[in-house]
Write a protein that holds these residues in place. Structure first.
Motif, mmCIF file in Angstrom:
data_model
loop_
_atom_site.group_PDB
_atom_site.id
_atom_site.type_symbol
_atom_site.label_atom_id
_atom_site.label_comp_id
_atom_site.label_asym_id
_atom_site.label_seq_id
_atom_site.Cartn_x
_atom_site.Cartn_y
_atom_site.Cartn_z
ATOM 1 N N ALA A 158 0.829 -1.205 0.000
ATOM 2 C CA ALA A 158 0.000 0.000 0.000
ATOM 3 C C ALA A 158 0.864 1.256 0.000
ATOM 4 O O ALA A 158 0.522 2.256 -0.642
ATOM 5 C CB ALA A 158 -0.930 -0.018 1.214
ATOM 6 N N TYR A 159 1.995 1.226 0.700
ATOM 7 C CA TYR A 159 2.901 2.379 0.733
ATOM 8 C C TYR A 159 3.497 2.653 -0.644
ATOM 9 O O TYR A 159 3.710 3.811 -1.026
ATOM 10 C CB TYR A 159 3.994 2.102 1.766
ATOM 11 N N ARG A 160 3.746 1.594 -1.402
ATOM 12 C CA ARG A 160 4.375 1.767 -2.709
ATOM 13 C C ARG A 160 3.363 2.158 -3.789
ATOM 14 O O ARG A 160 3.684 2.945 -4.677
ATOM 15 C CB ARG A 160 5.068 0.474 -3.133
ATOM 16 N N ARG A 161 2.168 1.590 -3.737
ATOM 17 C CA ARG A 161 1.236 1.726 -4.851
ATOM 18 C C ARG A 161 0.277 2.903 -4.705
ATOM 19 O O ARG A 161 -0.346 3.308 -5.687
ATOM 20 C CB ARG A 161 0.421 0.433 -5.007
ATOM 21 N N LEU A 162 0.083 3.421 -3.501
ATOM 22 C CA LEU A 162 -0.891 4.486 -3.286
ATOM 23 C C LEU A 162 -0.185 5.812 -3.080
ATOM 24 O O LEU A 162 0.997 5.864 -2.697
ATOM 25 C CB LEU A 162 -1.774 4.175 -2.068
ATOM 26 N N ASP A 163 -0.958 6.878 -3.318
ATOM 27 C CA ASP A 163 -0.411 8.202 -3.043
ATOM 28 C C ASP A 163 -0.452 8.476 -1.545
ATOM 29 O O ASP A 163 -0.871 7.650 -0.746
ATOM 30 C CB ASP A 163 -1.185 9.269 -3.822
ATOM 31 N N GLU A 164 -0.003 9.660 -1.158
ATOM 32 C CA GLU A 164 0.133 9.959 0.266
ATOM 33 C C GLU A 164 -1.221 9.951 0.965
ATOM 34 O O GLU A 164 -1.359 9.406 2.065
ATOM 35 C CB GLU A 164 0.807 11.321 0.435
ATOM 36 N N ASP A 165 -2.244 10.575 0.329
ATOM 37 C CA ASP A 165 -3.566 10.626 0.959
ATOM 38 C C ASP A 165 -4.204 9.236 1.014
ATOM 39 O O ASP A 165 -4.787 8.850 2.039
ATOM 40 C CB ASP A 165 -4.460 11.591 0.184
ATOM 41 N N GLY A 166 -4.103 8.454 -0.090
ATOM 42 C CA GLY A 166 -4.690 7.123 -0.089
ATOM 43 C C GLY A 166 -4.031 6.206 0.915
ATOM 44 O O GLY A 166 -4.717 5.436 1.607
ATOM 45 N N PHE A 167 -2.681 6.284 1.039
ATOM 46 C CA PHE A 167 -1.998 5.433 2.013
ATOM 47 C C PHE A 167 -2.366 5.841 3.435
ATOM 48 O O PHE A 167 -2.504 4.977 4.319
ATOM 49 C CB PHE A 167 -0.488 5.510 1.822
ATOM 50 N N ALA A 168 -2.566 7.129 3.694
ATOM 51 C CA ALA A 168 -2.909 7.572 5.048
ATOM 52 C C ALA A 168 -4.269 7.001 5.473
ATOM 53 O O ALA A 168 -4.444 6.565 6.622
ATOM 54 C CB ALA A 168 -2.928 9.095 5.113
ATOM 55 N N ARG A 169 -5.215 6.960 4.538
ATOM 56 C CA ARG A 169 -6.529 6.418 4.886
ATOM 57 C C ARG A 169 -6.464 4.903 5.091
ATOM 58 O O ARG A 169 -7.088 4.365 6.009
ATOM 59 C CB ARG A 169 -7.528 6.766 3.789
ATOM 60 N N VAL A 170 -5.723 4.193 4.243
ATOM 61 C CA VAL A 170 -5.592 2.743 4.420
ATOM 62 C C VAL A 170 -4.816 2.426 5.687
ATOM 63 O O VAL A 170 -5.164 1.498 6.434
ATOM 64 C CB VAL A 170 -4.924 2.128 3.178
ATOM 65 N N ASP A 171 -3.770 3.179 5.955
ATOM 66 C CA ASP A 171 -2.941 2.905 7.122
ATOM 67 C C ASP A 171 -3.702 3.169 8.421
ATOM 68 O O ASP A 171 -3.435 2.519 9.436
ATOM 69 C CB ASP A 171 -1.670 3.754 7.064
ATOM 70 N N ALA A 172 -4.641 4.113 8.402
ATOM 71 C CA ALA A 172 -5.438 4.358 9.612
ATOM 72 C C ALA A 172 -6.281 3.128 9.955
ATOM 73 O O ALA A 172 -6.377 2.733 11.128
ATOM 74 C CB ALA A 172 -6.327 5.580 9.402
ATOM 75 N N GLN A 173 -6.884 2.500 8.947
ATOM 76 C CA GLN A 173 -7.643 1.285 9.197
ATOM 77 C C GLN A 173 -6.733 0.122 9.589
ATOM 78 O O GLN A 173 -7.078 -0.690 10.451
ATOM 79 C CB GLN A 173 -8.442 0.912 7.937
ATOM 80 N N TYR A 174 -5.544 0.067 8.978
ATOM 81 C CA TYR A 174 -4.588 -1.003 9.293
ATOM 82 C C TYR A 174 -4.133 -0.908 10.745
ATOM 83 O O TYR A 174 -4.092 -1.908 11.470
ATOM 84 C CB TYR A 174 -3.406 -0.909 8.342
ATOM 85 N N ARG A 175 -3.789 0.299 11.176
ATOM 86 C CA ARG A 175 -3.330 0.469 12.563
ATOM 87 C C ARG A 175 -4.454 0.209 13.560
ATOM 88 O O ARG A 175 -4.205 -0.272 14.671
ATOM 89 C CB ARG A 175 -2.778 1.885 12.756
ATOM 90 N N ALA A 176 -5.704 0.524 13.178
ATOM 91 C CA ALA A 176 -6.822 0.235 14.080
ATOM 92 C C ALA A 176 -6.934 -1.264 14.326
ATOM 93 O O ALA A 176 -7.130 -1.712 15.470
ATOM 94 C CB ALA A 176 -8.118 0.781 13.490
ATOM 95 N N GLY A 177 -6.804 -2.075 13.273
ATOM 96 C CA GLY A 177 -6.822 -3.516 13.465
ATOM 97 C C GLY A 177 -5.620 -4.030 14.225
ATOM 98 O O GLY A 177 -5.732 -4.963 15.030
ATOM 99 N N LEU A 178 -4.437 -3.429 13.972
ATOM 100 C CA LEU A 178 -3.210 -3.855 14.662
ATOM 101 C C LEU A 178 -3.316 -3.629 16.158
ATOM 102 O O LEU A 178 -3.046 -4.543 16.970
ATOM 103 C CB LEU A 178 -2.020 -3.095 14.079
ATOM 104 N N ALA A 185 -12.971 -2.939 1.451
ATOM 105 C CA ALA A 185 -11.616 -2.405 1.571
ATOM 106 C C ALA A 185 -11.279 -2.059 3.014
ATOM 107 O O ALA A 185 -10.162 -2.313 3.484
ATOM 108 C CB ALA A 185 -11.470 -1.174 0.671
ATOM 109 N N HIS A 186 -12.236 -1.483 3.742
ATOM 110 C CA HIS A 186 -12.003 -1.193 5.157
ATOM 111 C C HIS A 186 -11.789 -2.479 5.946
ATOM 112 O O HIS A 186 -10.875 -2.561 6.787
ATOM 113 C CB HIS A 186 -13.200 -0.430 5.735
ATOM 114 N N THR A 187 -12.623 -3.487 5.678
ATOM 115 C CA THR A 187 -12.493 -4.753 6.414
ATOM 116 C C THR A 187 -11.160 -5.427 6.120
ATOM 117 O O THR A 187 -10.512 -5.967 7.037
ATOM 118 C CB THR A 187 -13.653 -5.684 6.033
ATOM 119 N N LEU A 188 -10.727 -5.417 4.875
ATOM 120 C CA LEU A 188 -9.469 -6.062 4.521
ATOM 121 C C LEU A 188 -8.290 -5.381 5.201
ATOM 122 O O LEU A 188 -7.377 -6.045 5.717
ATOM 123 C CB LEU A 188 -9.293 -6.046 3.006
ATOM 124 N N ALA A 189 -8.289 -4.046 5.242
ATOM 125 C CA ALA A 189 -7.195 -3.323 5.900
ATOM 126 C C ALA A 189 -7.167 -3.621 7.394
ATOM 127 O O ALA A 189 -6.095 -3.835 7.976
ATOM 128 C CB ALA A 189 -7.335 -1.825 5.639
#
Length: 618
Positions: free
Chosen positions: A265-285, A319-323
Motif C-alpha cells: 500500500a505504501y508503494r502503490r498508493l499516493d500519500e492521501d490514499g496510504f494515510a486512509r488505508v494505514d489508519a484502518q490497518y493500525r486500528a486492526g493492529l 476495503a475497510h475490512t481487509l485493511a
C-alpha cells in the motif's frame, strides 16, 4: 231448432246431465326463476314433474326442537332485547309492523338512528341485531340501509370518533416493562372526570415506576385539558445521510499477505490514499494487541470469532475490512499467535463483507416502513450479519444474550446441523444502535409466552421477507447477492505458536489458492451432509500466501527479541533460508545463524524505526 242464416258459428257440443260437468285441466307450469341453472339435455322442471316431492315429515320439527327454539327466543342477550324493544316501540309509534318487518321499515329505522347522531359502529350493531331477530326467510334487505350508512359516514365526522383504551393495572405493568427493557419515552394523554380520578391514575403510574415529568399532574388532568398543556417541543431535524471516507480498492492489495500488505500500500498508493488505508490497518493492529493482552482465552475459537465480528461490525466496505483484518493478523503475530483466515475474502460473506453499518440514519430510515419489533430486528440482523436468510430464520430467543450485545445463530452449513450433536453456533456482535430494537423484540416475544427455544424473528422470513425488504427501502447485500457457504469469521482460526520448539520445515509453495465450485446460491437445508462437508473443506483452508505455523513461530521468536538480527542456536537449512528470502520474510543479508527481518515485515508489524524497501517489487 231453427238456425238463422246470419249465425256463422257452428258449435259442436254434447248434452250431459246435471253434476256431470268437469273443468278442463290446465297446462303444466314451468318451475324456473332467475337462479335456475340447467345442464345440456336436462328437461325444464314443471308443476307436473317438479323433481323433488316433500311430505309433512320434511316440514315439521320435533317437540323437543320446538321447545328449544322457544327457549332460545325467550333467552335472548340483553343487547338483542334492548335493540328489539326500542325497534318495537318505534314501530308502534309509527304504525308499522315490527316482526316480521318490511325492507322499507328496516331502512326507515336505520335513517332514524342516523338522525340521532349515533356512531357508525353503534348503528351497525343495532341494525344487525334487529335483522337477525327476524324469522327465517323473512329478513329484510340491508342494501338500502348500508347505502345510507356509507353516506352518513362521510358527512358526519363525529360518527368516526374512537374511544381510548382503559388504562388498567395489567396494561400499566406491560408499559413499564416495555419502557424498562427498551428505554423508550412514553407520552400519556389522559382526561379524568374528577380530581380524585386523576390522583388515582397518578398513584397507579407511580407504583409501577412510571413517574410523570413536570409540569405537575393536577393542572394537566383538570378540565379543560388541552389549553393547559405546555408548548410542544421543536421537532428534531432529520438525521443526515451517512458519509464514510472511501478507500482505494486495488486488486493487488486484496491478494497480498499481511506480511506485505502495508508495504505494498505504501508503494502503490499516493500519500492521501496510504494515510486512509494505514489508519484502518493500525486500528486492526492495536485492537489485536489489546485483545491478545487478555491472556490465554484470547486464542479460543469463540473469543476469536467475537473479536473479528466486533472488528468488522462498523466497517462500511470490503476495503475497510481487509485493511483492518491484515492489521489484526500482524498484531496477533507480535503476540505469538497466528490468525488464519479462509481464502477468497473477495467472494466470501459475513461481517464487514456483505454488511452495512447500523447507524442512527439507517435505523431511522428502516424503521419508517417497518413498525413490528421482531420484523425490524430481522431486517437489522440481515444488515449487520450478512449471512444467509435461512440461518437467521433458525435463530432462537435463547441465542440473544441478556445485554443484547451478541447474537448466536445455528451453523446451518455444518454437516452436523440438526443432529443430536449440534455444532457450535455462529456469533455476531449487535451494534449499539440496534440493541434497543432487539430488546424490544425479545420482550414482545416473551409477552406472547414464547419459550426460549422459539424463533426470535417471528413472521419475518419466508414469503414475508420480500415484502419487508420493500418496506425497508434500503439495500440489503445479503438479499441482493446471497452467499453460498459459511461466514468467513466463523472459519477463522488462531494458532498458538510454539516459539523456539523446532526449526521451520521446508515446504513448497507451488499450489494455487482453492476456489469455490461454480454452484448457484442455494438454501443450506437443500444440501446433503456430504456436500456441506466438502464445502467446509474448501473454506477451512488458510490463505496460501500466509506463513505456515512453523514459519510464523520462527518469526515470532525473532520479533520477541526486538533487535533486527538475532543469533539462533539451530541454523536454518539453505532451502528454508531461500524460501524465507523469496517470500520477503527475511532480508537478503540473512545467514543460516543470523536471520534479519525483511523491512516489509518490520513495516507490517509496526516495529520501531521500520520502513519498507523503496521501489516496486519484482
Amino acid at each position: 231448432m231453427t238456425v238463422r242464416a246470419e249465425d256463422k258459428e257452428v258449435v259442436d257440443a254434447e248434452l250431459v246431465e246435471d253434476g256431470e260437468l268437469v273443468r278442463a285441466a290446465s297446462a303444466p307450469r314451468p318451475l324456473v326463476d332467475e337462479h335456475t341453472v340447467l345442464r345440456p339435455g336436462e328437461a325444464i322442471p314443471t308443476s307436473d314433474d317438479p323433481g323433488t316431492t316433500y311430505t309433512e315429515r320434511d316440514l315439521y320439527v320435533s317437540e323437543e326442537t320446538a321447545q328449544a327454539l322457544e327457549a332460545a327466543e325467550t333467552e335472548r342477550s340483553p343487547q338483542r332485547q334492548t335493540a328489539m324493544r326500542l325497534f318495537e316501540a318505534w314501530c308502534a309509534e309509527q304504525g308499522r309492523v315490527a316482526k316480521p318487518c318490511t325492507t322499507a321499515t328496516y331502512t326507515e329505522y336505520g335513517r332514524h338512528l342516523m338522525t340521532r347522531g349515533l356512531k357508525v359502529t353503534t348503528i351497525r350493531h343495532y341494525m344487525s341485531l334487529i335483522r337477525t331477530s327476524m324469522p327465517p326467510g323473512k329478513k329484510p334487505d340491508a342494501s338500502l340501509y348500508q347505502q345510507l350508512l356509507g353516506h352518513y359516514r362521510k358527512k358526519n365526522k363525529r360518527a368516526l370518533r374512537r374511544r381510548a383504551h382503559l388504562l388498567t393495572p395489567p396494561r400499566v405493568r406491560r408499559l413499564a416493562h416495555l419502557r424498562e427493557c427498551t428505554g423508550i419515552s412514553l407520552l400519556l394523554f389522559a382526561h379524568c372526570a374528577t380530581e380524585r380520578a386523576a390522583w388515582r391514575l397518578h398513584i397507579l403510574l407511580k407504583s409501577n415506576g412510571l413517574d410523570l415529568d413536570p409540569p405537575p399532574l393536577a393542572p394537566l388532568l383538570t378540565r379543560p385539558a388541552l389549553p393547559l398543556l405546555p408548548a410542544p417541543l421543536p421537532r428534531p431535524a432529520a438525521l443526515p445521510p451517512d458519509h464514510f471516507a472511501q478507500l482505494p480498492a486495488l486488486a493487488e492489495l486484496s491478494r497480498c499477505s499481511f506480511t506485505r500488505f502495508r508495504a505494498e500500500a505504501y508503494r502503490r498508493l499516493d500519500e492521501d490514499g496510504f494515510a486512509r488505508v494505514d489508519a484502518q490497518y493500525r486500528a486492526g493492529l492495536y485492537a489485536a494487541r489489546t485483545h491478545c493482552a487478555r491472556g490465554p482465552q484470547a486464542a479460543r475459537r469463540q473469543e476469536t470469532e467475537l473479536f473479528l465480528a466486533r472488528l468488522a461490525a462498523t466497517s462500511p466496505s470490503r476495503a475497510h475490512t481487509l485493511a483492518r483484518l491484515r492489521g489484526a493478523q500482524a498484531g496477533f503475530l507480535t503476540s505469538g499467535l497466528l490468525l488464519q483466515t479462509p481464502p477468497l475474502l473477495d467472494s466470501a460473506a459475513g461481517p464487514g463483507l456483505t454488511t452495512r453499518p447500523v447507524t442512527g440514519y439507517v435505523l431511522h430510515y428502516v424503521s419508517r416502513g417497518i413498525a413490528h419489533p421482531t420484523q425490524l430486528a430481522a431486517i437489522l440482523a440481515l444488515l449487520f450479519t450478512g449471512t444467509h436468510p435461512d440461518a437467521l430464520r433458525s435463530a432462537t430467543i435463547a441465542g440473544l444474550d441478556e445485554g443484547c450485545t451478541r447474537l448466536t445463530v445455528p451453523d446451518v452449513w455444518h454437516p452436523g446441523h440438526g443432529s443430536s450433536d449440534e455444532p457450535p453456533g455462529v456469533c455476531y456482535v449487535i451494534p449499539p444502535r440496534a440493541r434497543p430494537v432487539f430488546a424490544a423484540a425479545r420482550s414482545f416475544r416473551r409477552l406472547g409466552h414464547a419459550a426460549d427455544h422459539f424463533p426470535l424473528f417471528e413472521r419475518s422470513f419466508g414469503h414475508c421477507l420480500d415484502a419487508l425488504a420493500r418496506d425497508a427501502a434500503y439495500p440489503i447485500p445479503a438479499l441482493a447477492h446471497p452467499h453460498y457457504g459459511p461466514d468467513w469469521h466463523h472459519r477463522a482460526r488462531v494458532l498458538r505458536l510454539a516459539i523456539g520448539s523446532r526449526r521451520p520445515a521446508n515446504r513448497s509453495r507451488a499450489h494455487t489458492p482453492r476456489v469455490l465450485p461454480p454452484t448457484p446460491p442455494v438454501s443450506p437445508h437443500a444440501l446433503h451432509p456430504h456436500e456441506r462437508a466438502a464445502l467446509l473443506a474448501l473454506t477451512d483452508a488458510a490463505e496460501p500466501d500466509d506463513p505456515t505455523p512453523e514459519q510464523a513461530a520462527f518469526l515470532a521468536a525473532i520479533v520477541s527479541g526486538h533487535p533486527p538480527a538475532v543469533r539462533i542456536r539451530v541454523p536454518l537449512s539453505p532451502l528454508a533460508l531461500a524460501e524465507f528470502i523469496e517470500r520477503r520474510l527475511l532480508d537478503a543479508r540473512s545467514t543460516p545463524r543470523i536471520p534479519v527481518l525483511h523491512p516489509d515485515l518490520r513495516f507490517a508489524l509496526a516495529l520501531p524505526e521500520s520502513c519498507p524497501l523503496p521501489g516496486s517489487p519484482s
